[in-house]
Design an enzyme around this catalytic site. Structure first.
Site, PDB file in Angstrom:
ATOM      1  N   SER A  98       0.894  -1.169   0.000  1.00 46.83           N
ATOM      2  CA  SER A  98       0.000   0.000   0.000  1.00 46.83           C
ATOM      3  C   SER A  98       0.927   1.211   0.000  1.00 46.83           C
ATOM      4  CB  SER A  98      -0.900   0.004   1.235  1.00 46.83           C
ATOM      5  OG  SER A  98      -1.687  -1.148   1.286  1.00 46.83           O
ATOM      6  N   LYS A 173      -6.357   2.900  -2.623  1.00 49.75           N
ATOM      7  CA  LYS A 173      -6.156   2.097  -1.412  1.00 49.75           C
ATOM      8  C   LYS A 173      -6.100   2.999  -0.172  1.00 49.75           C
ATOM      9  CE  LYS A 173      -5.039  -1.187   1.391  1.00 49.75           C
ATOM     10  NZ  LYS A 173      -6.000  -2.215   1.786  1.00 49.75           N
ATOM     11  N   LYS A 242       0.144   4.969   8.455  1.00 52.09           N
ATOM     12  CA  LYS A 242       0.791   5.335   7.187  1.00 52.09           C
ATOM     13  C   LYS A 242      -0.254   5.581   6.083  1.00 52.09           C
ATOM     14  CE  LYS A 242       1.554   1.866   4.895  1.00 52.09           C
ATOM     15  NZ  LYS A 242       1.102   0.950   3.896  1.00 52.09           N
TER      16      LYS A 242
HETATM   17  P1  NDP Z   1       4.313  -6.760   7.888  1.00 47.68           P
HETATM   18  O1  NDP Z   1       4.788  -5.686   8.778  1.00 47.68           O
HETATM   19  O2  NDP Z   1       3.660  -7.962   8.472  1.00 47.68           O
HETATM   20  O3  NDP Z   1       5.539  -7.305   6.986  1.00 47.68           O
HETATM   21  C1  NDP Z   1       6.408  -6.426   6.350  1.00 47.68           C
HETATM   22  C2  NDP Z   1       7.331  -7.181   5.420  1.00 47.68           C
HETATM   23  O4  NDP Z   1       8.194  -6.238   4.794  1.00 47.68           O
HETATM   24  C3  NDP Z   1       8.229  -8.175   6.138  1.00 47.68           C
HETATM   25  O5  NDP Z   1       8.504  -9.241   5.258  1.00 47.68           O
HETATM   26  C4  NDP Z   1       9.491  -7.340   6.394  1.00 47.68           C
HETATM   27  O6  NDP Z   1      10.672  -8.126   6.500  1.00 47.68           O
HETATM   28  C5  NDP Z   1       9.557  -6.556   5.124  1.00 47.68           C
HETATM   29  N1  NDP Z   1      10.300  -5.290   5.266  1.00 47.68           N
HETATM   30  C6  NDP Z   1      10.025  -4.262   6.091  1.00 47.68           C
HETATM   31  N2  NDP Z   1      10.879  -3.251   5.882  1.00 47.68           N
HETATM   32  C7  NDP Z   1      11.735  -3.666   4.908  1.00 47.68           C
HETATM   33  C8  NDP Z   1      12.838  -3.056   4.247  1.00 47.68           C
HETATM   34  N3  NDP Z   1      13.240  -1.814   4.533  1.00 47.68           N
HETATM   35  N4  NDP Z   1      13.488  -3.782   3.307  1.00 47.68           N
HETATM   36  C9  NDP Z   1      13.093  -5.022   3.003  1.00 47.68           C
HETATM   37  N5  NDP Z   1      12.051  -5.653   3.578  1.00 47.68           N
HETATM   38  C10 NDP Z   1      11.372  -4.961   4.519  1.00 47.68           C
HETATM   39  O7  NDP Z   1       3.378  -6.055   6.817  1.00 47.68           O
HETATM   40  P2  NDP Z   1       2.104  -6.657   6.048  1.00 47.68           P
HETATM   41  O8  NDP Z   1       2.474  -7.907   5.350  1.00 47.68           O
HETATM   42  O9  NDP Z   1       0.916  -6.627   6.931  1.00 47.68           O
HETATM   43  O10 NDP Z   1       1.861  -5.465   4.973  1.00 47.68           O
HETATM   44  C11 NDP Z   1       2.620  -5.341   3.784  1.00 47.68           C
HETATM   45  C12 NDP Z   1       1.919  -4.271   2.925  1.00 47.68           C
HETATM   46  O11 NDP Z   1       0.590  -4.697   2.624  1.00 47.68           O
HETATM   47  C13 NDP Z   1       1.798  -2.913   3.648  1.00 47.68           C
HETATM   48  O12 NDP Z   1       1.947  -1.855   2.744  1.00 47.68           O
HETATM   49  C14 NDP Z   1       0.372  -2.958   4.189  1.00 47.68           C
HETATM   50  O13 NDP Z   1      -0.153  -1.652   4.391  1.00 47.68           O
HETATM   51  C15 NDP Z   1      -0.353  -3.744   3.100  1.00 47.68           C
HETATM   52  N6  NDP Z   1      -1.568  -4.445   3.502  1.00 47.68           N
HETATM   53  C16 NDP Z   1      -1.602  -5.260   4.632  1.00 47.68           C
HETATM   54  C17 NDP Z   1      -2.776  -5.895   4.984  1.00 47.68           C
HETATM   55  C18 NDP Z   1      -2.901  -6.784   6.187  1.00 47.68           C
HETATM   56  O14 NDP Z   1      -4.027  -7.190   6.504  1.00 47.68           O
HETATM   57  N7  NDP Z   1      -1.812  -7.127   6.883  1.00 47.68           N
HETATM   58  C19 NDP Z   1      -4.017  -5.705   4.182  1.00 47.68           C
HETATM   59  C20 NDP Z   1      -3.830  -4.926   2.988  1.00 47.68           C
HETATM   60  C21 NDP Z   1      -2.663  -4.298   2.696  1.00 47.68           C
HETATM   61  P3  NDP Z   1      11.145  -8.759   7.901  1.00 47.68           P
HETATM   62  O15 NDP Z   1      10.529 -10.134   7.975  1.00 47.68           O
HETATM   63  O16 NDP Z   1      12.621  -8.788   7.790  1.00 47.68           O
HETATM   64  O17 NDP Z   1      10.664  -7.835   9.001  1.00 47.68           O
END
Ligand code: NDP
Length: 297
Positions: A98, A173, A242
């Site tokens: 997002s 979104k 965010k």
């Molecule tokens: P999480 O916080 O659960 O996971 C984040 C992921 O991104 C992890 O794999 C993390 O790696 C990785 N990450 C974070 N920072 C970095 C970086 N600087 N470089 C590389 N990898 C990084 O987030 P979600 O999966 O919940 O959300 C992901 C996206 O989807 C977001 O934009 C969110 O707004 C959107 N979203 C989420 C929903 C939900 O229900 N959860 C629904 C709809 C949209 P690591 O394992 O190392 O921490």
């Protein structure tokens, strides 16, 4: 077989990627914390855990990213092990983050001269929707590029909608999630006030859900997560903070007066600051409960 790479095995990325870990897809996964990619590959036969963004992208027709912010995606582009070094001419980067429209436009502009397509393709439907492969995918970018990657998105998306130019998926979104935040906060204020008048929250919801004030928050989130005090952690409050900030920025850029969205952005920033990085989005209710001195239970 279509070679696909998936970067970002977070709460929603993991169940999305699972749908791609089978024919007709050949999947490589990469995650910043490498152990998560290794255990994903161990649990999903045929999936390769890539050593770097470059290693994931090399040879892939479609590369999907699903990280917290557009800035996080941008941070993966450069360097000897970065995505730009691995993405091949004719490939498409589909960003399911997002993200923010300006960030997506910057990424698209860096890929275009290399003959690499870009789509912003954020999703809705939550972790439950991702597990069922029933997400809604809102896509910004070239419609012809979307048609090329549609079969990949259809693995986790039941509804795939072309919104317009690059950045419009992100904008839509963010607005959707700003509405979610407004509904959560306003439902909390209303139920707290009613609780203080002596109306039980379950009774209040029974009436509201048969009336015009109902929303997904009143129909699902409050009964399942607030009244039960379960507050499961599926979508971090930090991420909703965010999103509302992005929506306020979009309205500002377009010169649309948006006092309600701006105030909601402030409330969710305050809740995020008070409750920390790991709190779930619905836990914002706890801040209002604290201010009101009443529990919605
Ligand atoms: P999480 O916080 O659960 O996971 C984040 C992921 O991104 C992890 O794999 C993390 O790696 C990785 N990450 C974070 N920072 C970095 C970086 N600087 N470089 C590389 N990898 C990084 O987030 P979600 O999966 O919940 O959300 C992901 C996206 O989807 C977001 O934009 C969110 O707004 C959107 N979203 C989420 C929903 C939900 O229900 N959860 C629904 C709809 C949209 P690591 O394992 O190392 O921490």
């Amino acid at each position: 077989m279509t070679r696909v790479a998936f970067l970002g095995l977070g709460a929603i990325g993991t169940p999305m990627a699972r749908h791609l870990a089978k024919p007709p897809f050949e999947l490589a996964v990469w995650n910043r914390t490498r152990a998560k990619a290794a255990s994903f590959a161990a649990a999903n036969a045929g999936t390769r855990a890539a050593a770097s963004p470059l290693d994931a992208a090399r040879g892939a027709a479609v590369v999907i990213t699903c990280l917290p912010t557009s800035a996080d995606v941008e941070s993966l582009l450069d360097g000897p092990e970065g995505l730009l070094a691995g993405l091949e001419k004719g490939a498409v980067l589909v960003d399911c983050t997002s993200g923010d429209p300006a960030g997506s436009r910057r990424i698209a502009a860096r890929l275009a001269p290399r003959g690499v397509g870009f789509l912003d393709a954020p999703v809705s439907g939550g972790v439950a929707g991702a597990e069922k492969g029933a997400l809604t995918v809102m896509v910004g970018g070239d419609a012809a590029v979307l048609e090329r990657v549609r079969p990949v998105l259809a693995a986790f998306g039941a509804k795939i909608v072309h919104c317009g130019a690059v950045g419009t998926g992100d904008a839509l979104k963010a607005v959707n999630n700003a509405l979610l935040a407004v509904h959560i906060w306003s439902c909390a204020e209303g139920l707290a006030a009613l609780a203080k008048c002596g109306v039980k929250p379950a009774v209040a919801l029974d009436v509201i859900n048969a009336s015009s004030g109902r929303s997904n928050s009143s129909q699902n989130l409050f009964p399942e997560r607030v009244l039960s005090r379960a507050f499961p952690r599926t979508f971090r409050l930090a991420l909703l903070d965010k999103d509302v900030g992005i929506a306020a920025g979009v309205a500002r850029e377009q010169r649309v007066p948006s006092p309600l969205v701006s105030l909601t952005a402030e409330l969710f920033r305050a809740a995020h600051n008070a409750l920390g990085e790991e709190a779930d989005h619905v836990e914002a209710v706890r801040l209002l409960e604290q201010w009101a001195g009443v529990e919605i239970a």
